[in-house]
Design an enzyme around this catalytic site. Structure first.
Site, mmCIF file in Angstrom:
data_model
loop_
_atom_site.group_PDB
_atom_site.id
_atom_site.type_symbol
_atom_site.label_atom_id
_atom_site.label_comp_id
_atom_site.label_asym_id
_atom_site.label_seq_id
_atom_site.Cartn_x
_atom_site.Cartn_y
_atom_site.Cartn_z
ATOM 1 N N ASP A 1 0.851 -1.204 0.000
ATOM 2 C CA ASP A 1 0.000 0.000 0.000
ATOM 3 C C ASP A 1 0.882 1.248 0.000
ATOM 4 O O ASP A 1 0.807 2.055 0.917
ATOM 5 C CB ASP A 1 -0.932 -0.007 1.227
ATOM 6 C CG ASP A 1 -0.175 -0.069 2.565
ATOM 7 O OD1 ASP A 1 1.011 -0.488 2.579
ATOM 8 O OD2 ASP A 1 -0.768 0.303 3.593
ATOM 9 N N ASP B 1 6.938 0.942 2.013
ATOM 10 C CA ASP B 1 6.649 -0.041 0.958
ATOM 11 C C ASP B 1 7.540 0.271 -0.245
ATOM 12 O O ASP B 1 8.127 -0.631 -0.863
ATOM 13 C CB ASP B 1 5.200 0.043 0.479
ATOM 14 C CG ASP B 1 4.183 -0.129 1.583
ATOM 15 O OD1 ASP B 1 3.594 -1.197 1.700
ATOM 16 O OD2 ASP B 1 3.979 0.839 2.346
ATOM 17 N N ASN C 1 -2.418 2.518 3.558
ATOM 18 C CA ASN C 1 -1.892 3.849 3.869
ATOM 19 C C ASN C 1 -2.735 4.945 3.226
ATOM 20 O O ASN C 1 -2.889 6.034 3.765
ATOM 21 C CB ASN C 1 -0.442 3.982 3.387
ATOM 22 C CG ASN C 1 0.517 3.212 4.276
ATOM 23 O OD1 ASN C 1 0.310 3.114 5.482
ATOM 24 N ND2 ASN C 1 1.555 2.655 3.677
ATOM 25 N N THR D 1 3.147 -6.068 2.402
ATOM 26 C CA THR D 1 3.619 -5.019 3.308
ATOM 27 C C THR D 1 2.501 -4.012 3.603
ATOM 28 O O THR D 1 2.772 -2.867 3.964
ATOM 29 C CB THR D 1 4.858 -4.311 2.714
ATOM 30 O OG1 THR D 1 4.520 -3.823 1.411
ATOM 31 C CG2 THR D 1 6.044 -5.241 2.630
ATOM 32 N N PHE E 1 -0.790 -1.206 12.530
ATOM 33 C CA PHE E 1 -1.692 -0.685 11.493
ATOM 34 C C PHE E 1 -2.155 -1.746 10.488
ATOM 35 O O PHE E 1 -3.357 -1.904 10.238
ATOM 36 C CB PHE E 1 -1.006 0.483 10.762
ATOM 37 C CG PHE E 1 -1.820 1.066 9.642
ATOM 38 C CD1 PHE E 1 -2.885 1.909 9.906
ATOM 39 C CD2 PHE E 1 -1.517 0.772 8.311
ATOM 40 C CE1 PHE E 1 -3.642 2.444 8.870
ATOM 41 C CE2 PHE E 1 -2.255 1.306 7.272
ATOM 42 C CZ PHE E 1 -3.329 2.142 7.549
ATOM 43 N N ASN E 2 -1.216 -2.466 9.860
ATOM 44 C CA ASN E 2 -1.596 -3.382 8.772
ATOM 45 C C ASN E 2 -2.585 -4.447 9.248
ATOM 46 O O ASN E 2 -3.485 -4.840 8.499
ATOM 47 C CB ASN E 2 -0.362 -4.085 8.189
ATOM 48 C CG ASN E 2 0.507 -3.146 7.381
ATOM 49 O OD1 ASN E 2 0.066 -2.077 6.962
ATOM 50 N ND2 ASN E 2 1.769 -3.530 7.182
ATOM 51 N N HIS F 1 9.851 -0.098 8.197
ATOM 52 C CA HIS F 1 9.159 -1.359 8.513
ATOM 53 C C HIS F 1 9.175 -2.358 7.355
ATOM 54 O O HIS F 1 9.600 -3.505 7.491
ATOM 55 C CB HIS F 1 7.691 -1.087 8.858
ATOM 56 C CG HIS F 1 7.467 -0.103 9.945
ATOM 57 N ND1 HIS F 1 7.581 -0.413 11.267
ATOM 58 C CD2 HIS F 1 7.098 1.217 9.902
ATOM 59 C CE1 HIS F 1 7.289 0.651 12.004
ATOM 60 N NE2 HIS F 1 6.998 1.657 11.199
HETATM 61 C C1 BDR Z 1 3.009 -0.313 8.560
HETATM 62 O O1 BDR Z 1 1.958 0.629 8.386
HETATM 63 C C2 BDR Z 1 2.209 1.442 7.267
HETATM 64 O O2 BDR Z 1 2.004 2.789 7.587
HETATM 65 C C3 BDR Z 1 3.614 1.163 6.818
HETATM 66 O O3 BDR Z 1 3.699 1.217 5.403
HETATM 67 C C4 BDR Z 1 3.899 -0.225 7.339
HETATM 68 O O4 BDR Z 1 3.522 -1.214 6.405
HETATM 69 C C5 BDR Z 1 3.700 -0.047 9.881
HETATM 70 O O5 BDR Z 1 2.787 -0.179 10.942
HETATM 71 CA CA CA Z 2 2.964 -0.658 4.092
#
Ligand code: BDR
Ligand code: CA
Length: 314
Positions: free
Chosen positions: A12, A17, A41, A125, A166-167, A239
């Site tokens: 995303d 990424d 994102n 990712t 988040f993901n 990340h």
């Molecule tokens: C993840 O959340 C997104 O903002 C970043 O791209 C990463 O995949 C980190 O929590």
């Molecule tokens: Ca990401």
């Protein structure tokens, strides 16, 4: 490493990424079969446009499959506070030279997995929506997946809630399907990715390579760093690049094998990745959880990858 690992990049983009894709495209041990996009994102329109622009920047001429506009059952959740209104704010990028595929993300993954003579490794990712949808739509292809090297979750911490990363939080039902799939999983969660940060002096190392990709990566990192600095971070945690590095340099990682489940309900912990550290469930580990990384090697790996795009401009 002798044989190239066939991979599909699903993300995303997103600054980290994008850097993960720069890294994957530069590593001769990886064979990128396709790129697929997911809502995370930013909206799916924006992450797909960003994917096209990144592929154009790095000369990655593979099919780009667009994902759906929502998680499996939830409303979309985006992160403009981290990645900006475009999802990839910062330096100007080239307009897309490569079109989107006629195939959706899920059907493109299925086609590439079906065609490939070797088992394919998936590298998600972003939220796991496409991967789960692929597994639901094509159960017959599950045994053609070698492993899933994902960025998501955290055994010890969250970032969007105290418990959730988040993901995973964006699409916990999808993550639940992936973690219960039986496919070997490498989890680059916050436990490791918050240790995989780039400091301002590291950015200068990247900037010392005189090519467009290195200059843009340096600016992405500066943008990303600004956000994290305000939160008290020492640098910008890259990340998503860890999920790629986990495939090419596992020797730089501290790895812990755990049984991991995803919380899909609950008042405080929805989206948490719950690791069975003390083996209380009696279930065999389903995940290689990365807990640490050799940060200097990781930084040099990113810098070398940027350097591999040439030294064209003084
Ligand atoms: C993840 O959340 C997104 O903002 C970043 O791209 C990463 O995949 C980190 O929590
Ligand atoms: Ca990401």
């Amino acid at each position: 490493m002798t044989k190239k690992i066939p991979i599909i990049l699903d993300g995303d983009p997103g600054h980290d990424d994008a850097i993960a894709w720069v890294l994957a495209n530069a590593d001769p041990n990886l064979d990128i079969l396709a790129v697929t996009t997911v809502s995370g994102n930013q909206t799916i329109e924006k992450t797909s446009y960003n994917a096209q622009r990144i592929c154009t920047l790095i000369g990655l001429d593979v099919p780009i499959g667009k994902g759906g506009s929502t998680p499996l059952i939830r409303e979309p959740m985006n992160a403009p506070s981290v990645h900006g209104d475009s999802g990839l704010d910062g330096p100007a990028l080239p307009e897309p030279a490569f079109p989107l595929s006629d195939l959706s993300a899920v059907e493109l993954i299925a086609e590439k997995v079906r065609e490939c003579k070797d088992k394919v490794t998936l590298v998600p990712t972003g939220p796991l929506t496409n991967i789960a949808a692929f597994l639901l739509a094509h159960p017959e292809l599950k045994n053609r997946i070698e492993q899933i090297s994902l960025m998501g979750g955290g055994i010890e911490l969250g970032n969007w809630t105290p418990a959730a990363e988040f993901n995973i939080l964006v699409d916990p039902e999808a993550a639940d399907i992936v973690f219960r799939s039986g496919i070997p999983i490498i989890m680059s969660g916050l436990d490791v990715t918050e240790k995989a940060f780039i400091k301002p002096e590291d950015v200068e190392l990247i900037r010392s390579h005189h090519n467009e990709v290195a200059q843009i990566v340096a600016q992405w990192l500066e943008f990303f760093y600004e956000f994290h600095l305000n939160l008290g971070y020492e640098g910008a945690p890259v990340h998503d690049a860890v999920a790629v590095t986990a495939l090419t340099h596992p020797e730089w990682m501290d790895i812990r094998e755990l049984y991991v489940e995803v919380e899909t309900k609950g008042k405080y912990c929805v989206g948490a990745t719950v690791g069975d550290i003390h083996r209380v469930t009696g279930k065999a580990p389903n995940t290689k959880v990365l807990m640490g990384i050799h940060r200097e090697n990781f930084v040099n790996y990113i810098a070398r990858a940027c350097g591999s795009y040439g030294e064209v401009k003084a």
